[in-house]
Design a protein around this motif. Structure first.
Motif, short mmCIF file in Angstrom:
data_model
loop_
_atom_site.label_atom_id
_atom_site.label_comp_id
_atom_site.label_asym_id
_atom_site.label_seq_id
_atom_site.Cartn_x
_atom_site.Cartn_y
_atom_site.Cartn_z
N ASP A 48 0.83 -1.19 0.00
CA ASP A 48 0.00 0.00 0.00
C ASP A 48 0.87 1.26 0.00
O ASP A 48 0.63 2.19 -0.76
CB ASP A 48 -0.93 -0.01 1.21
CG ASP A 48 -1.91 1.14 1.20
OD1 ASP A 48 -2.55 1.37 0.15
OD2 ASP A 48 -2.03 1.81 2.25
N ILE A 49 1.91 1.26 0.81
CA ILE A 49 2.83 2.40 0.87
C ILE A 49 3.54 2.56 -0.47
O ILE A 49 3.67 3.68 -0.99
CB ILE A 49 3.85 2.22 2.02
CG1 ILE A 49 3.13 2.36 3.36
CG2 ILE A 49 4.99 3.23 1.91
CD1 ILE A 49 3.97 1.92 4.55
N ALA A 50 3.98 1.46 -1.07
CA ALA A 50 4.67 1.52 -2.36
C ALA A 50 3.74 2.08 -3.44
O ALA A 50 4.16 2.87 -4.29
CB ALA A 50 5.17 0.14 -2.76
N SER A 51 2.47 1.71 -3.38
CA SER A 51 1.50 2.22 -4.33
C SER A 51 1.33 3.72 -4.19
O SER A 51 1.29 4.46 -5.18
CB SER A 51 0.15 1.52 -4.13
OG SER A 51 -0.81 2.04 -4.99
N HIS A 52 1.26 4.20 -2.95
CA HIS A 52 1.14 5.64 -2.70
C HIS A 52 2.40 6.39 -3.15
O HIS A 52 2.30 7.49 -3.70
CB HIS A 52 0.85 5.92 -1.23
CG HIS A 52 -0.54 5.58 -0.82
ND1 HIS A 52 -1.65 6.23 -1.30
CD2 HIS A 52 -1.00 4.62 0.01
CE1 HIS A 52 -2.74 5.70 -0.78
NE2 HIS A 52 -2.37 4.71 0.02
N MET A 53 3.56 5.79 -2.92
CA MET A 53 4.80 6.42 -3.35
C MET A 53 4.87 6.51 -4.87
O MET A 53 5.29 7.53 -5.42
CB MET A 53 6.01 5.65 -2.81
CG MET A 53 6.21 5.83 -1.32
SD MET A 53 7.58 4.87 -0.68
CE MET A 53 8.96 5.65 -1.48
N ASP A 54 4.45 5.46 -5.55
CA ASP A 54 4.43 5.47 -7.01
C ASP A 54 3.47 6.55 -7.51
O ASP A 54 3.79 7.29 -8.45
CB ASP A 54 4.01 4.10 -7.55
CG ASP A 54 3.99 4.06 -9.05
OD1 ASP A 54 5.06 4.31 -9.66
OD2 ASP A 54 2.92 3.79 -9.63
N GLU A 55 2.32 6.65 -6.88
CA GLU A 55 1.34 7.67 -7.24
C GLU A 55 1.92 9.08 -7.04
O GLU A 55 1.77 9.96 -7.87
CB GLU A 55 0.10 7.49 -6.36
CG GLU A 55 -1.14 8.16 -6.84
CD GLU A 55 -2.32 7.80 -5.97
OE1 GLU A 55 -2.91 8.73 -5.39
OE2 GLU A 55 -2.64 6.60 -5.85
N TRP A 56 2.62 9.26 -5.92
CA TRP A 56 3.22 10.57 -5.60
C TRP A 56 4.30 10.94 -6.61
O TRP A 56 4.37 12.08 -7.06
CB TRP A 56 3.79 10.53 -4.19
CG TRP A 56 4.49 11.78 -3.79
CD1 TRP A 56 3.93 12.99 -3.51
CD2 TRP A 56 5.90 11.95 -3.62
NE1 TRP A 56 4.91 13.89 -3.18
CE2 TRP A 56 6.12 13.27 -3.24
CE3 TRP A 56 6.99 11.09 -3.75
CZ2 TRP A 56 7.40 13.77 -2.99
CZ3 TRP A 56 8.25 11.59 -3.50
CH2 TRP A 56 8.44 12.91 -3.13
N THR A 57 5.13 9.97 -6.99
CA THR A 57 6.22 10.28 -7.92
C THR A 57 5.72 10.59 -9.32
O THR A 57 6.39 11.28 -10.07
CB THR A 57 7.25 9.14 -8.00
OG1 THR A 57 6.59 7.95 -8.41
CG2 THR A 57 7.94 8.93 -6.66
N HIS A 58 4.54 10.08 -9.67
CA HIS A 58 4.00 10.33 -11.01
C HIS A 58 2.95 11.44 -11.03
O HIS A 58 2.36 11.70 -12.08
CB HIS A 58 3.40 9.04 -11.57
CG HIS A 58 4.43 8.03 -11.93
ND1 HIS A 58 4.81 7.04 -11.06
CD2 HIS A 58 5.21 7.90 -13.03
CE1 HIS A 58 5.76 6.32 -11.63
NE2 HIS A 58 6.02 6.82 -12.83
N SER A 59 2.75 12.10 -9.92
CA SER A 59 1.74 13.16 -9.88
C SER A 59 2.29 14.43 -10.51
O SER A 59 3.49 14.67 -10.56
CB SER A 59 1.31 13.44 -8.44
OG SER A 59 2.32 14.10 -7.73
N SER A 60 1.38 15.27 -10.99
CA SER A 60 1.78 16.55 -11.57
C SER A 60 1.63 17.68 -10.55
O SER A 60 1.84 18.83 -10.88
CB SER A 60 0.94 16.85 -12.80
OG SER A 60 -0.42 16.94 -12.44
N GLU A 61 1.27 17.33 -9.33
CA GLU A 61 1.12 18.34 -8.27
C GLU A 61 2.48 18.82 -7.81
O GLU A 61 3.49 18.17 -8.04
CB GLU A 61 0.34 17.74 -7.10
CG GLU A 61 -1.07 17.33 -7.48
CD GLU A 61 -1.78 16.59 -6.37
OE1 GLU A 61 -1.26 16.56 -5.25
OE2 GLU A 61 -2.85 16.06 -6.64
N PRO A 62 2.50 19.95 -7.13
CA PRO A 62 3.79 20.47 -6.65
C PRO A 62 4.50 19.47 -5.73
O PRO A 62 3.88 18.79 -4.92
CB PRO A 62 3.40 21.72 -5.86
CG PRO A 62 2.04 22.08 -6.33
CD PRO A 62 1.39 20.81 -6.79
N GLN A 63 5.80 19.39 -5.91
CA GLN A 63 6.63 18.51 -5.10
C GLN A 63 7.13 19.28 -3.88
O GLN A 63 7.17 20.50 -3.88
CB GLN A 63 7.82 18.02 -5.93
CG GLN A 63 7.40 17.26 -7.18
CD GLN A 63 6.74 15.95 -6.86
OE1 GLN A 63 7.20 15.22 -6.00
NE2 GLN A 63 5.65 15.65 -7.54
#
Length: 72
Positions: A48-63
């Protein structure tokens, strides 16, 4: 030197992690309370954490801000 075998995944990482977590959760629900069950639930949380991290790294939102060379 041997050549690496490369292949393209047909299922996205997010989907593979979700499938893994679902199957692991089913297995954990069939196990009696104890170490094996806790280890399986730990793997579910990690997926679940890995899925969220993958989602975060591919997001277009501000880092989050990065540290510049001028910072102490």
């Amino acid at each position: 030197m041997s050549k690496r075998r490369r292949f393209k995944q047909s299922i996205s990482l997010k989907d593979r992690l979700a499938n893994f977590a679902e199957e692991a959760l089913k297995k954990a629900s069939n196990l009696p309370p104890g170490t094996d069950r806790e280890e399986m639930l730990k793997k579910v949380r990690q997926a679940d954490i890995a899925s969220h991290m993958d989602e975060w790294t591919h997001s277009s939102e501000p880092q989050p801000p990065t540290r510049s060379n001028d910072d102490p």
